[in-house]
Design an enzyme around this catalytic site. Structure first.
Site, PDB file in Angstrom:
ATOM      1  N   GLU A 488      -3.880   3.266  -5.778  1.00  0.00           N
ATOM      2  CA  GLU A 488      -4.434   4.240  -6.740  1.00  0.00           C
ATOM      3  C   GLU A 488      -3.431   5.374  -6.976  1.00  0.00           C
ATOM      4  O   GLU A 488      -3.815   6.518  -7.227  1.00  0.00           O
ATOM      5  CB  GLU A 488      -5.772   4.834  -6.260  1.00  0.00           C
ATOM      6  CG  GLU A 488      -6.874   3.836  -6.059  1.00  0.00           C
ATOM      7  CD  GLU A 488      -6.849   3.204  -4.667  1.00  0.00           C
ATOM      8  OE1 GLU A 488      -7.047   1.989  -4.578  1.00  0.00           O
ATOM      9  OE2 GLU A 488      -6.608   3.911  -3.686  1.00  0.00           O
ATOM     10  N   GLU A 512      -8.683  -7.305  -3.820  1.00  0.00           N
ATOM     11  CA  GLU A 512      -9.913  -6.699  -3.301  1.00  0.00           C
ATOM     12  C   GLU A 512     -11.094  -6.843  -4.260  1.00  0.00           C
ATOM     13  O   GLU A 512     -12.235  -6.975  -3.831  1.00  0.00           O
ATOM     14  CB  GLU A 512      -9.678  -5.218  -2.997  1.00  0.00           C
ATOM     15  CG  GLU A 512      -9.273  -4.413  -4.224  1.00  0.00           C
ATOM     16  CD  GLU A 512      -8.943  -2.942  -3.922  1.00  0.00           C
ATOM     17  OE1 GLU A 512      -8.724  -2.616  -2.747  1.00  0.00           O
ATOM     18  OE2 GLU A 512      -8.922  -2.146  -4.853  1.00  0.00           O
TER      19      GLU A 512
HETATM   20  C1  NOJ Z   1      -8.643   1.078  -2.137  1.00  0.00           C
HETATM   21  C2  NOJ Z   1      -7.455   0.264  -1.754  1.00  0.00           C
HETATM   22  O1  NOJ Z   1      -6.944  -0.421  -2.867  1.00  0.00           O
HETATM   23  C3  NOJ Z   1      -7.876  -0.683  -0.670  1.00  0.00           C
HETATM   24  O2  NOJ Z   1      -6.830  -1.558  -0.353  1.00  0.00           O
HETATM   25  C4  NOJ Z   1      -8.327   0.100   0.526  1.00  0.00           C
HETATM   26  O3  NOJ Z   1      -8.838  -0.793   1.486  1.00  0.00           O
HETATM   27  C5  NOJ Z   1      -9.426   1.085   0.153  1.00  0.00           C
HETATM   28  N1  NOJ Z   1      -9.074   1.839  -0.982  1.00  0.00           N
HETATM   29  C6  NOJ Z   1      -9.715   2.039   1.298  1.00  0.00           C
HETATM   30  O4  NOJ Z   1      -8.660   2.933   1.449  1.00  0.00           O
HETATM   31 CA    CA Z   2      -7.688  -0.055  -5.260  1.00  0.00          CA
END
Ligand code: NOJ
Ligand code: CA
Length: 707
Positions: A488, A512
């Site tokens: 992000e 994810e």
């Molecule tokens: C978003 C990230 O893209 C992911 O990889 C991570 O596990 C979570 N945030 C928690 O930080």
């Molecule tokens: Ca993310």
């Protein structure tokens, strides 16, 4: 008579010299195929034009700025001259998709000056390479006192026809959108407001984020992006559907009321246009890196390309939790003092050791542990996330020092994790102590995260204020010999050349989403588009390697929309110096296909994009540094296809032992994603392979020199 003739000749020469100064100045690529002209429009506005193979690819496009407390720099300019330079040099990437990079370009610097008061000057620098061009503005003086406040940068990219585009909305916060495919005239970013899974999106108008990749009907590919984004706002592209005009729209700050503020003289990032007549050439292009400054860090042998595992996927699957109490309910406040462990917390010392054992047994160099530190009870959904995360204090069931020690004993390095919850001021306050802790423990990599709306309100992830935050983190990390993988974060603009500790980033929809997205997960064609769009900017922490594709029993309503062989191919198709084997150890244990992930390289001598069409399929071959082993990945969209791979790029006189990981006879991304088969054979440069890819399928090949 003779005398008169001479006079006439002198006059004519003078006249043509004057015309030259006011008429177009042109600069071509070393191979002569790209020609850029720079000139003044009748109202004195600077403009440029780009042709490729004699055909217009960017039609007459205006350049200029609107400022606060100063008149715009646009019309009323005169050309004060042009200077030229040609460069041809080769430099080395300390780690990367290739070792040697050739930078060969012709440069034109155009001096412009306002005819009327205040008589300010501006410089345009154009660098034209064989694979595209970059240009930037240089302001040798501030426009108001010692400061320049930019309300708008008005850089146009005027398209001569209506190309096919692969685009995501011009979101000021987040790049985690599914790519859309449409003609430029049909881009409708506003219909993408209201992302089903992300609260932190802000899409103020019909604009797209970059890289914006396009294909013209004559078969020419273009991609617009930027290079070397430092102390400036990120550029999105406003879409004028009727005029086929893309125009820069910088990300702003509602809090401050402007786009960019600079003191003294400065220059903008490079505006880049990659041009190719083969889709794969966009991926092979080094334009964006070539427009960044050389390595400022010197020896970065502490940046280690590696494969890694993580206490990560299990949280995304809901098997365990980031927070200590294991509620995974992060939307209601729990008083940290009342927290009791429930056995669901993922980041425990014992679990970390289990992953370290698994990594060590398979030759994976790193372990990421998320949810190790206090603060996760107030992560998502809390308006006040300031002062919540602590980057030094572990939960009681996680012995940080012991995990580091155990990892060292087994040859597995810990990757630190810092989720900032988009509260950068809290992170800034702890920056020095957090990085000193890593230095003391000998930790050389961190994954950062910025989930949520930026605090303070009115700032956006891609604005100048955050650009400067990310830069501060990168430089602090470098000073402590730490490599950064930002999720992000700010979009990539090739800064890894200057700061080779910028190893990877997210800024796209990663794996994810397959675990929890409510919109069906990443579409099957996803990875046939990302390499030609977001990956043109730089390395991607996509986190490939899901073997349990139906996510059972954890997420029965979700799945990964690819076959297993497609997951393996991703290790080649997506480039990153850190590649995750993201699935749970228990899903890999005893699985024959794990051998490919064990074998595949992460640091490359050279890369060849053998074939591909955006949104359909892509085939990439890479030679590992130091071993001479080659690896090939090919993957397709929802359509099955046969791909011919010609191995004539292999060195002469060498035979390789090839292991092919292929889709099984009934493989299908939805009906039978786990179906795969392994074939072994010998191969050399005369070999041609016919690979049958299933719907949503792929193929992954390792080629090791035969003994
Ligand atoms: C978003 C990230 O893209 C992911 O990889 C991570 O596990 C979570 N945030 C928690 O930080
Ligand atoms: Ca993310």
């Amino acid at each position: 008579m003779k005398r008169n003739l001479l006079l006439l000749a002198v006059l004519a020469a003078l006249l043509s010299a004057c015309q030259q100064a006011e008429g177009p100045l042109a600069v071509s690529s070393p191979d002569g195929r790209i020609k850029t002209s720079v000139f003044l429009l009748p109202d004195g506005t600077a403009a440029y034009h780009v042709a490729f193979n004699g055909q217009t690819v960017i039609d007459t496009s205006r350049l200029g700025f609107d400022f606060k407390d100063a008149p715009p720099l646009a019309a009323g300019l005169e050309m004060a001259g042009g200077a030229r330079r040609s460069v041809d040099e080769t430099w080395e990437l300390p780690w990367g998709e290739q070792r040697q990079v050739r930078s060969q370009y012709n440069q034109l610097v155009v001096e412009l000056k306002e005819q009327a008061a205040p008589g300010r000057s501006m410089r345009l620098v154009f660098r034209v390479f064989d694979d595209g061009l970059g240009f930037r503005y240089e302001l040798p003086q501030a426009v108001s006192g010692n400061e320049t406040i930019i309300l708008d940068e008005n850089t146009q990219f005027n398209l001569p026809s209506d190309p096919m585009c692969w685009w995501i909305p011009g979101d000021w916060d987040i790049y985690e959108h599914v790519y859309n495919t449409s003609r430029f005239s049909a881009i409708d970013a506003l219909s993408k407001r209201g992302h089903p899974n992300l609260a932190q999106t802000y899409i103020p108008e019909n604009a797209v984020n970059t890289p914006l990749t396009m294909k013209m009907d004559n078969g020419v590919y273009l991609s617009i992006h930027e290079a070397a984004l430092i102390d400036y706002a990120s550029m999105t592209l406003k879409v004028d559907q009727d005029r086929l005009l893309a125009q820069s729209e910088l990300v702003g700050s509602d809090r401050l009321g402007w786009k960019v503020r600079r003191e003294g003289p400065f220059h903008t990032p490079w505006r880049t246009i990659q041009i190719a007549d083969r889709a794969g050439d966009l991926i092979e292009s080094m334009l964006i890196l070539n427009l960044n400054e050389p390595n400022k860090l010197g020896d970065v042998s502490w940046v280690k390309p590696m494969k890694y595992v993580g206490i990560w996927w299990e949280m995304h699957l809901g098997k365990s939790s980031w927070d200590y109490a294991g509620s995974q309910d992060m939307t209601s406040y729990i008083d940290p003092k009342t927290l009791r462990p429930t056995g669901r917390h993922g980041a425990t010392t014992a679990n970390a050791k289990r992953y370290i054992d698994f990594a060590a047994a398979n030759g994976f160099g790193g372990l990421l542990v998320e949810g190790w530190n206090t603060g996760w009870e107030r992560w998502i959904g809390f308006p006040d996330r300031e002062g919540v995360f602590d980057f030094i204090t572990p939960y009681p069931d996680y012995d940080l020092e012991e995990v580091v020690r155990y990892g060292k004993e087994k040859g597995v390095a810990l990757i630190m994790h810092h989720e900032t919850s988009a509260a950068p001021r809290t992170y800034d306050q702890q920056l020095d102590t957090a990085y000193q802790l890593m230095k003391r423990l000998g930790i050389h990599a961190v994954k950062t995260g910025y989930v949520g709306k930026i605090i303070p309100e009115g700032e956006y992830h891609q604005g100048q204020w955050m650009v400067n935050h990310f830069q501060r983190v990168l430089e602090t990390a470098a000073a402590h010999q730490v490599a950064v993988d930002a999720h992000e974060g700010i979009k990539c603009t090739g800064l890894r050349r200057t700061y080779p500790n910028e190893i990877a980033r997210e800024t796209f929809r990663g794996q994810e989403f397959n675990a929890w997205a409510t919109d069906g997960g990443n579409p099957t064609e996803h990875l046939t588009i990302l390499p030609f769009t977001t990956m043109l900017a730089g390395p991607m922490d996509f986190t490939p390697g899901v073997f349990n594709l139906k996510l059972k029993p954890f997420k029965p309503a979700n799945q990964v929309n690819t076959t297993l062989a497609h997951q393996l191919a991703t290790y080649l198709v997506i480039y990153s110096p850190i590649q995750m084997a993201c699935d749970l150890p228990e899903h890999y244990e005893g699985h024959e296909a794990l051998q490919f992930i064990r074998d595949v390289g992460v640091d490359w001598e050279q890369t060849r994009v053998l074939d591909g069409e955006i949104g359909d399929f892509v085939t990439i071959a890479r030679e590992e540094r130091g071993t001479g082993n080659w690896f090939i990945g090919s993957l397709t969209d929802e359509n099955a296809r046969t791909v011919t791979v010609d191995l004539s790029f292999l060195p002469a006189g060498k035979t390789f032992d090839a292991v092919l990981y292929l889709d099984g006879p009934s493989a299908h991304w939805n009906d039978n994603p786990q179906d795969y088969r392994i074939e072994t054979r010998q191969a050399d440069r005369s070999t041609r392979l016919e690979l049958t890819l299933a719907p949503g399928g792929g193929a992954a090949i390792s080629l090791k020199a035969a003994k």
